[in-house]
Design an enzyme around this catalytic site. Structure first.
Site, PDB file in Angstrom:
ATOM      1  N   MET A 166       9.687  38.559 -46.990  1.00  0.00           N
ATOM      2  CA  MET A 166       8.412  38.948 -46.321  1.00  0.00           C
ATOM      3  C   MET A 166       8.964  39.301 -44.701  1.00  0.00           C
ATOM      4  O   MET A 166       9.741  38.192 -44.259  1.00  0.00           O
ATOM      5  CB  MET A 166       7.239  38.150 -46.159  1.00  0.00           C
ATOM      6  CG  MET A 166       6.102  38.936 -46.003  1.00  0.00           C
ATOM      7  SD  MET A 166       5.031  38.453 -44.748  1.00  0.00           S
ATOM      8  CE  MET A 166       5.684  36.952 -43.973  1.00  0.00           C
ATOM      9  N   PRO A 167       8.823  40.408 -44.062  1.00  0.00           N
ATOM     10  CA  PRO A 167       7.906  41.441 -44.647  1.00  0.00           C
ATOM     11  C   PRO A 167       9.249  42.190 -45.763  1.00  0.00           C
ATOM     12  O   PRO A 167      10.143  42.010 -45.925  1.00  0.00           O
ATOM     13  CB  PRO A 167       7.887  42.449 -43.420  1.00  0.00           C
ATOM     14  CG  PRO A 167       8.472  41.403 -42.137  1.00  0.00           C
ATOM     15  CD  PRO A 167       9.100  40.582 -42.690  1.00  0.00           C
TER      16      PRO A 167
END
Lengths: 129, 129, 129
Positions: free
Chosen positions: B1-2
């Site tokens: 993530m992201p």
């Protein structure tokens, strides 16, 4: 619903890609309680170097077999999500020989008003679903 | 993530594509405070005419060099988002010669339960992250 | 904004793809009240078998002409969404001969802070939009 995007590197046969998509769908039916026939998947193969994942500092090993799955859905619980992650990891290991480090899953939630499955109707709002 | 999706027109070399992806990742590390190795990117090249952007009535000039970036993440503030936009514009100008009008960024937020980085575990929930 | 992803099977001409994208944009302008020039679309053609849709138990018939549309936007009402589904179905039937069963639309909402249309600025926050 769910809408599932599966992004991976080129190099698998059409049959192998289908096997992955079928396995993912099984988890959607089993864990996400999608009704039979509730299947919406987009598989995208990428040239080498265009699906990029590192290890998040967790000591995860990635390989070219990497599969990134993004699930757009509405209404599933935390428990369903965590069971879906586990289910996807297990079934993709069994069916496609995927290593634990080669599966990345993320989800995005929307709501009932955000789906039209055919004919320009919002079937969750019309009562059809 | 992201998880970052980068969509652009065909016509760059693999090295140029990597440079763009690397630059985007730098902003994720610097501004979004992603930990080292927290890198998840999907680059997709499109034939001419399939990435379409106009100017939103703002007098923006677009060219074929256009880069559309979509960032799926959780937990960043408005201030981090606005700094990310500025950072992406600056670094992509420096590294890839991208004009201001050729960068479009949008974001989608989810939550900690929406991520599994490997092995079918939800690492934000297990305490691994 | 909106950012519209259009995924479909290979087999249409560039002109046919553009016609579909143009028709989708018309609905964004008419129903979603996007200002003129507010157009952000990513069309992706897929080899056979990689866009997969079944009928959700609704007796929907799918064909290879299937078009999956995903709309990322902010601030539209339920009424606008349902009108958009109907509008997309109608206009794509008229312009592209699309059957009712070959259109799947889903949406994801974000917020004003989630958009930068150029130059690294968040135009909804700066007052430019």
């Amino acid at each position: 619903m769910p809408l599932v995007r599966i992004d991976l590197n080129q190099g698998r046969t059409a049959a192998q890609l289908r096997e992955i998509a079928d396995a993912v769908q099984e988890v959607m039916l089993d864990v996400f309680a999608a009704p039979p026939g509730d299947r919406y998947q987009i598989v995208t193969e990428h040239p080498a170097g265009q699906v990029i994942a590192e290890g998040s500092g967790l000591g995860i090993e990635r390989s070219d077999a990497l599969v990134m799955i993004q699930v757009f859905h509405q209404g599933r619980s935390v428990e369903q999500k965590t069971r879906a992650y586990a289910g996807l990891s297990r079934i993709l290991a069994e069916r496609a020989g995927l290593a634990p480090g080669d599966l990345i899953v993320s989800m995005v939630e929307n709501t009932k008003e955000d789906w039209s499955f055919a004919g320009g109707r919002a079937q969750f709002l019309t009562g059809e679903l």
